[in-house]
Design a protein around this motif. Structure first.
Motif, short mmCIF file in Angstrom:
data_model
loop_
_atom_site.label_atom_id
_atom_site.label_comp_id
_atom_site.label_asym_id
_atom_site.label_seq_id
_atom_site.Cartn_x
_atom_site.Cartn_y
_atom_site.Cartn_z
N ASP A 156 -15.65 12.57 -11.84
CA ASP A 156 -16.05 11.16 -11.93
C ASP A 156 -14.97 10.29 -12.56
O ASP A 156 -14.82 9.12 -12.21
N GLU A 157 -14.23 10.86 -13.50
CA GLU A 157 -13.26 10.06 -14.24
C GLU A 157 -11.94 9.89 -13.50
O GLU A 157 -11.10 9.07 -13.90
N PHE A 158 -11.74 10.64 -12.40
CA PHE A 158 -10.42 10.59 -11.76
C PHE A 158 -10.07 9.20 -11.26
O PHE A 158 -9.02 8.66 -11.59
N LEU A 159 -10.92 8.62 -10.42
CA LEU A 159 -10.54 7.37 -9.77
C LEU A 159 -10.31 6.22 -10.76
O LEU A 159 -9.26 5.55 -10.67
N PRO A 160 -11.21 5.98 -11.72
CA PRO A 160 -10.93 4.88 -12.66
C PRO A 160 -9.63 5.08 -13.43
O PRO A 160 -8.86 4.12 -13.64
N SER A 161 -9.37 6.33 -13.85
CA SER A 161 -8.15 6.61 -14.60
C SER A 161 -6.91 6.41 -13.72
O SER A 161 -5.90 5.83 -14.15
N TRP A 162 -7.00 6.88 -12.49
CA TRP A 162 -5.88 6.75 -11.57
C TRP A 162 -5.64 5.28 -11.21
O TRP A 162 -4.50 4.84 -11.12
N GLN A 163 -6.69 4.52 -11.07
CA GLN A 163 -6.54 3.08 -10.79
C GLN A 163 -5.83 2.37 -11.94
O GLN A 163 -4.97 1.51 -11.72
N ASP A 164 -6.19 2.73 -13.17
CA ASP A 164 -5.54 2.11 -14.33
C ASP A 164 -4.05 2.43 -14.37
O ASP A 164 -3.22 1.55 -14.63
N TRP A 165 -3.71 3.70 -14.10
CA TRP A 165 -2.30 4.10 -14.12
C TRP A 165 -1.53 3.34 -13.05
O TRP A 165 -0.43 2.80 -13.30
N SER A 174 -7.49 3.11 -4.23
CA SER A 174 -8.83 2.85 -3.72
C SER A 174 -9.30 4.07 -2.94
O SER A 174 -8.49 4.87 -2.46
N GLN A 175 -10.61 4.18 -2.82
CA GLN A 175 -11.20 5.33 -2.12
C GLN A 175 -12.00 4.86 -0.93
O GLN A 175 -12.82 3.95 -1.03
N GLN A 176 -11.74 5.47 0.22
CA GLN A 176 -12.51 5.22 1.43
C GLN A 176 -13.00 6.56 1.95
O GLN A 176 -12.25 7.31 2.56
N GLY A 177 -14.25 6.87 1.61
CA GLY A 177 -14.81 8.15 2.02
C GLY A 177 -14.08 9.30 1.36
O GLY A 177 -14.00 9.39 0.13
N ARG A 178 -13.50 10.15 2.16
CA ARG A 178 -12.81 11.34 1.65
C ARG A 178 -11.35 11.08 1.36
O ARG A 178 -10.63 12.01 0.97
N LYS A 179 -10.87 9.85 1.53
CA LYS A 179 -9.47 9.54 1.29
C LYS A 179 -9.32 8.63 0.09
O LYS A 179 -10.04 7.64 -0.04
N TYR A 181 -6.40 6.39 -1.56
CA TYR A 181 -5.08 5.83 -1.28
C TYR A 181 -4.41 5.34 -2.56
O TYR A 181 -5.06 4.79 -3.44
N ALA A 182 -3.10 5.48 -2.59
CA ALA A 182 -2.26 4.81 -3.59
C ALA A 182 -1.21 4.05 -2.81
O ALA A 182 -0.41 4.64 -2.07
N THR A 183 -1.21 2.72 -2.96
CA THR A 183 -0.31 1.87 -2.18
C THR A 183 0.38 0.86 -3.08
O THR A 183 -0.20 0.39 -4.06
N PRO A 184 1.62 0.50 -2.78
CA PRO A 184 2.29 -0.55 -3.55
C PRO A 184 1.52 -1.87 -3.41
O PRO A 184 1.14 -2.26 -2.31
N ARG A 185 1.31 -2.55 -4.53
CA ARG A 185 0.57 -3.81 -4.49
C ARG A 185 1.29 -4.86 -3.65
O ARG A 185 0.67 -5.77 -3.11
N SER A 186 2.59 -4.74 -3.52
CA SER A 186 3.38 -5.73 -2.78
C SER A 186 3.32 -5.52 -1.27
O SER A 186 3.82 -6.35 -0.50
N VAL A 187 2.72 -4.43 -0.82
CA VAL A 187 2.59 -4.17 0.62
C VAL A 187 1.15 -4.48 1.02
O VAL A 187 0.22 -3.78 0.63
N THR A 188 0.98 -5.55 1.77
CA THR A 188 -0.37 -6.00 2.11
C THR A 188 -0.48 -6.37 3.59
O THR A 188 0.50 -6.79 4.22
N LYS A 189 -1.68 -6.22 4.08
CA LYS A 189 -1.96 -6.65 5.45
C LYS A 189 -1.80 -8.17 5.59
O LYS A 189 -1.30 -8.65 6.61
N SER A 190 -2.21 -8.90 4.56
CA SER A 190 -2.16 -10.36 4.67
C SER A 190 -0.74 -10.87 4.81
O SER A 190 -0.48 -11.83 5.55
N ALA A 191 0.22 -10.26 4.10
CA ALA A 191 1.61 -10.70 4.20
C ALA A 191 2.16 -10.45 5.60
O ALA A 191 2.86 -11.30 6.17
N ALA A 192 1.84 -9.29 6.16
CA ALA A 192 2.31 -8.99 7.51
C ALA A 192 1.67 -9.91 8.54
O ALA A 192 2.34 -10.39 9.48
#
Length: 290
Positions: A156-165, A174-179, A181-192
């Motif tokens: 239970d503690e993995f995702l909140p801790s990993w998000q903070d790091w 972020s988590q989507q089902g069984r995945k 993701y860790a993504t650079p904040r500067s890479v976004t769909k909106s910018a593209a």
């Protein structure tokens, strides 16, 4: 043309049988739109195929996905070939199916200047996980990474801790089902998408005041939904679990693949695309605002 559409794919436009649910899958007329390892993987309803094909005939539609280009190319998406597509969560712009190297070089410069590198993230991530709940750790397009996990065994503690790091180092998790993701904040769909929109305005395809309509179901879609003039999300997925909303955001009444039909009907309405009635077509027009 005074409008363009940017839409996420997985669990927004296309659905695996698991994402639909066995009961829904058994009752819908579906078309397989993706084969993976010699087996069908992703589907759309026949109605969604018709609606997306007609939409792409009349206005610019930009498929917008976290998938890498190779993963995107597995999909036989109705309405194609698409002049522009966004892949790798905004890390790639595909022009007539070919990667735009100038955009990629720009992304690499921005990422290198804005936070931790992928190697640092991977080193930290490997120290935090084990094979009791992680099936695999994958690197996507040398740009970001994700875990494939067993959610029932995930601490239970993995995702909140990993998000903070990640947040402290210019990344997002972020988590989507069984995945996960860790993504650079500067890479976004909106910018593209903003870059694609600029090009469409510059070449006269759309006017400068063209409105953007967008759809997506996951946390990695929130910047796109927030940037759009009109936005919708399905009543399922990560954003539904988070209860995420934004001013003017619409939420479908349906779930599963029927939400995909509803989103396409919503696009047709917002874009004033002619929508012919089809016998037996499931109607999903009771869209609500969250």
């Amino acid at each position: 043309m005074s409008v363009l559409v940017a839409t996420d794919l997985d669990r927004t436009m296309i659905y695996s049988q698991a994402a639909m649910g066995d009961a829904q899958f058994a009752t819908l007329d579906t078309v397989c739109v993706e084969i993976y390892r010699d087996a069908p993987l992703s589907y759309m309803t026949t109605t969604a195929v018709e609606l997306l094909s007609r939409l792409a005939d009349e206005i610019p539609v930009i498929p917008t996905t976290t998938r890498t280009p190779a993963q995107y190319e597995r999909i036989a998406l109705p309405g194609g070939p698409f002049r522009y597509a966004v892949a790798s969560n905004g890390g790639r712009i595909l022009v007539d199916g070919t990667d735009d190297p100038d955009w990629r070089r720009k992304i690499e410069r921005v990422v290198s200047a804005s936070g931790a590198g992928l190697d640092e993230v991977l080193t930290e991530l490997r120290a935090r996980v084990d094979d009791s709940w992680v099936r695999s750790l994958r690197i996507a397009d040398d740009l970001f990474c994700y875990l494939v996990v067993e959610p029932a065994a995930q601490p239970d503690e993995f995702l909140p801790s990993w998000q903070d790091w990640c947040a402290a180092r210019g990344w997002t998790a972020s988590q989507q089902g069984r995945k996960i993701y860790a993504t650079p904040r500067s890479v976004t769909k909106s910018a593209a998408i903003a870059e694609v929109r600029r090009r469409l305005v510059d070449d006269g395809t759309v006017p400068a005041d063209a409105k953007l309509c967008a759809a997506g179901d996951g946390w990695l879609d929130t910047d796109l939904l927030s940037a759009a003039d009109h936005a919708i999300r399905p009543r399922h997925g990560e954003l539904e679990l988070l209860g995420w909303s934004a001013p003017g955001l619409d939420v479908t009444a349906a779930t599963g693949a029927l939400a995909g039909v509803e989103i396409l009907e919503w696009f047709h309405d917002r874009c004033s695309v002619r929508t012919a009635s089809a016998p037996g077509r499931p109607s999903a027009r009771s869209v609500g605002t969250s």
